[in-house]
Design a protein around this motif. Sequence first.
Motif, PDB file in Angstrom:
ATOM      1  N   GLU A   3     -22.802  81.733  82.271  1.00 33.69           N
ATOM      2  CA  GLU A   3     -22.428  80.347  81.968  1.00 33.69           C
ATOM      3  C   GLU A   3     -21.056  80.264  81.328  1.00 33.69           C
ATOM      4  N   GLN A   4     -20.617  81.330  80.687  1.00 31.77           N
ATOM      5  CA  GLN A   4     -19.306  81.389  80.064  1.00 31.77           C
ATOM      6  C   GLN A   4     -18.529  82.575  80.632  1.00 31.77           C
ATOM      7  N   SER A   5     -17.232  82.579  80.394  1.00 34.14           N
ATOM      8  CA  SER A   5     -16.415  83.707  80.839  1.00 34.14           C
ATOM      9  C   SER A   5     -16.863  84.982  80.125  1.00 34.14           C
ATOM     10  N   GLY A   6     -17.015  86.078  80.872  1.00 34.35           N
ATOM     11  CA  GLY A   6     -17.445  87.332  80.272  1.00 34.35           C
ATOM     12  C   GLY A   6     -17.842  88.318  81.352  1.00 34.35           C
ATOM     13  N   TYR A   7     -18.403  89.451  80.918  1.00 38.62           N
ATOM     14  CA  TYR A   7     -18.844  90.466  81.862  1.00 38.62           C
ATOM     15  C   TYR A   7     -20.080  89.983  82.623  1.00 38.62           C
ATOM     16  N   VAL A   8     -20.179  90.398  83.887  1.00 39.08           N
ATOM     17  CA  VAL A   8     -21.344  90.052  84.709  1.00 39.08           C
ATOM     18  C   VAL A   8     -22.477  91.013  84.353  1.00 39.08           C
ATOM     19  N   PRO A   9     -23.663  90.509  84.003  1.00 36.03           N
ATOM     20  CA  PRO A   9     -24.773  91.398  83.637  1.00 36.03           C
ATOM     21  C   PRO A   9     -25.162  92.316  84.792  1.00 36.03           C
ATOM     22  N   GLY A  10     -25.652  93.495  84.430  1.00 38.23           N
ATOM     23  CA  GLY A  10     -26.153  94.431  85.428  1.00 38.23           C
ATOM     24  C   GLY A  10     -25.162  95.467  85.892  1.00 38.23           C
ATOM     25  N   TYR A  11     -23.870  95.276  85.576  1.00 38.68           N
ATOM     26  CA  TYR A  11     -22.865  96.254  85.975  1.00 38.68           C
ATOM     27  C   TYR A  11     -22.550  97.180  84.781  1.00 38.68           C
TER      28      TYR A  11
ATOM     29  N   VAL B 130      -6.576  94.070  79.110  1.00 37.69           N
ATOM     30  CA  VAL B 130      -6.155  93.251  80.253  1.00 37.69           C
ATOM     31  C   VAL B 130      -6.544  91.803  79.965  1.00 37.69           C
ATOM     32  N   VAL B 131      -5.574  90.907  80.015  1.00 40.72           N
ATOM     33  CA  VAL B 131      -5.803  89.482  79.823  1.00 40.72           C
ATOM     34  C   VAL B 131      -5.767  88.806  81.193  1.00 40.72           C
ATOM     35  N   VAL B 132      -6.889  88.233  81.610  1.00 38.24           N
ATOM     36  CA  VAL B 132      -6.976  87.518  82.886  1.00 38.24           C
ATOM     37  C   VAL B 132      -6.784  86.030  82.596  1.00 38.24           C
ATOM     38  N   ASP B 133      -5.648  85.482  82.993  1.00 37.82           N
ATOM     39  CA  ASP B 133      -5.305  84.079  82.735  1.00 37.82           C
ATOM     40  C   ASP B 133      -5.590  83.268  83.993  1.00 37.82           C
ATOM     41  N   ASN B 134      -6.711  82.552  83.979  1.00 41.04           N
ATOM     42  CA  ASN B 134      -7.105  81.708  85.105  1.00 41.04           C
ATOM     43  C   ASN B 134      -6.914  80.226  84.781  1.00 41.04           C
ATOM     44  N   SER B 135      -6.053  79.940  83.787  1.00 39.21           N
ATOM     45  CA  SER B 135      -5.901  78.568  83.305  1.00 39.21           C
ATOM     46  C   SER B 135      -5.294  77.643  84.350  1.00 39.21           C
TER      47      SER B 135
ATOM     48  N   SER C  80     -13.231 104.074  91.378  1.00 38.09           N
ATOM     49  CA  SER C  80     -14.501 103.496  90.962  1.00 38.09           C
ATOM     50  C   SER C  80     -14.233 102.224  90.175  1.00 38.09           C
ATOM     51  N   ASN C  81     -15.185 101.294  90.227  1.00 40.46           N
ATOM     52  CA  ASN C  81     -15.093 100.049  89.473  1.00 40.46           C
ATOM     53  C   ASN C  81     -15.583 100.293  88.040  1.00 40.46           C
ATOM     54  N   VAL C  82     -14.766  99.897  87.062  1.00 42.54           N
ATOM     55  CA  VAL C  82     -15.125 100.149  85.660  1.00 42.54           C
ATOM     56  C   VAL C  82     -15.411  98.862  84.891  1.00 42.54           C
ATOM     57  N   ARG C  83     -15.051  97.706  85.423  1.00 44.44           N
ATOM     58  CA  ARG C  83     -15.357  96.427  84.785  1.00 44.44           C
ATOM     59  C   ARG C  83     -15.630  95.382  85.870  1.00 44.44           C
ATOM     60  N   HIS C  84     -16.614  94.521  85.614  1.00 37.52           N
ATOM     61  CA  HIS C  84     -16.925  93.382  86.483  1.00 37.52           C
ATOM     62  C   HIS C  84     -17.033  92.165  85.572  1.00 37.52           C
ATOM     63  N   ALA C  85     -16.175  91.174  85.778  1.00 38.78           N
ATOM     64  CA  ALA C  85     -16.126  90.029  84.875  1.00 38.78           C
ATOM     65  C   ALA C  85     -16.093  88.726  85.668  1.00 38.78           C
TER      66      ALA C  85
ATOM     67  N   ILE D  32     -10.135  91.402  78.538  1.00 36.09           N
ATOM     68  CA  ILE D  32     -10.940  92.589  78.811  1.00 36.09           C
ATOM     69  C   ILE D  32     -10.328  93.746  78.031  1.00 36.09           C
ATOM     70  N   ASP D  33     -10.993  94.167  76.964  1.00 32.42           N
ATOM     71  CA  ASP D  33     -10.445  95.223  76.131  1.00 32.42           C
ATOM     72  C   ASP D  33     -11.334  96.458  76.192  1.00 32.42           C
ATOM     73  N   GLY D  34     -10.995  97.439  75.375  1.00 32.74           N
ATOM     74  CA  GLY D  34     -11.798  98.657  75.328  1.00 32.74           C
ATOM     75  C   GLY D  34     -11.618  99.548  76.527  1.00 32.74           C
ATOM     76  N   LEU D  35     -10.402  99.573  77.117  1.00 31.48           N
ATOM     77  CA  LEU D  35     -10.130 100.430  78.260  1.00 31.48           C
ATOM     78  C   LEU D  35      -9.316 101.653  77.835  1.00 31.48           C
ATOM     79  N   ALA D  36      -9.662 102.793  78.417  1.00 29.27           N
ATOM     80  CA  ALA D  36      -8.889 104.006  78.176  1.00 29.27           C
ATOM     81  C   ALA D  36      -7.586 103.946  78.971  1.00 29.27           C
ATOM     82  N   ALA D  37      -6.602 104.732  78.570  1.00 32.90           N
ATOM     83  CA  ALA D  37      -5.331 104.779  79.281  1.00 32.90           C
ATOM     84  C   ALA D  37      -5.545 105.304  80.694  1.00 32.90           C
ATOM     85  N   GLY D  38      -4.822 104.735  81.652  1.00 34.16           N
ATOM     86  CA  GLY D  38      -4.967 105.153  83.037  1.00 34.16           C
ATOM     87  C   GLY D  38      -4.268 104.204  83.976  1.00 34.16           C
ATOM     88  N   LYS D  39      -4.480 104.412  85.259  1.00 38.57           N
ATOM     89  CA  LYS D  39      -3.917 103.558  86.300  1.00 38.57           C
ATOM     90  C   LYS D  39      -5.043 102.757  86.927  1.00 38.57           C
TER      91      LYS D  39
END
Length: 306
Positions: free
Chosen positions: A215-223, A234-239, A256-261, A271-278
Amino acid sequence: MAKIHTHYDNLKVARGAPQEVVRAAYKALSQKYHPDKNQGDEKAARIMAIVNTAYNILSDPVRRREHDEWIAAEEWEVEWLESSGDEGHREGGTRVRGENWESPPPAPRPRRRLLRDPRWWLGLLGGMAVGAVCVLVLLQPRVLPAALAFSGKEQAAALTSIPNPDPDAWASPAGAKAPSVKTLAVTQLLVPPRQPECDTDLATPEAPNGEPWPEQSGYVPGYPLGNSGREMTVVVDNSANPTPVFVKIVDLERRSNVRHAYVLGNGTLTIDGLAAGKYEVRYQNVVGSAARSECANRTRRADAGF
């Protein structure tokens, strides 16, 4: 030759099936396995999630072409193994993974084929060039843009965790010990406005894994949440976009997919809490309830020949 299980098999259509056939097959399977008609049936829910994933890929021209390329690579590998008499190392020579309802994950291409592919060498040289540029950037107090977006049915942005240098770290008095610098790479993704498209956008009331949209912006449950760390945000600006978007962050090194939002229309999500990488950010518009009704009406009118 051994059979390879694909998203075409999940939708029960031929590989060259036109979009009208793919859409009709999806509608038929949705009516049979929809959770509202199979309440409490975990198998039906799992099949519905696989059907959703298959349709999302096959209904998008770009993602369907990538899936076809993956099939060709797998068939080449199976054919090579069978011709060399080494098919026994691949579970008796079969490429069918489990039962008929199985979502085929992308597999690495055969090493022998990669060594003969000039694109592999070009990619290797390109990676070396990017590494040299990153070294130059880290040696100088400058920062390259951290995100590049390109237009298309499936929108994406490539992200690299190049941290911003702390300006206070360069102001130490002469002879003083330089303080330790803690950096955090912050990348912003701006989603452009776009009207919903019934044929390519996600027009289902559930996420691809069968869970309802938040119902609100956030991670999709189950992933699952992968690549946990404190080095990247990562800041996703959909304004600017009135339509919600489904966002996936892909680890380019591990593929591999590491976040689903899920980000609401005219909203923003951090989206925070990500390790350094590409990473690569992929996002797709989600058709709302009103637009879904309009899409359903269009489909009915098309089926009726109007």
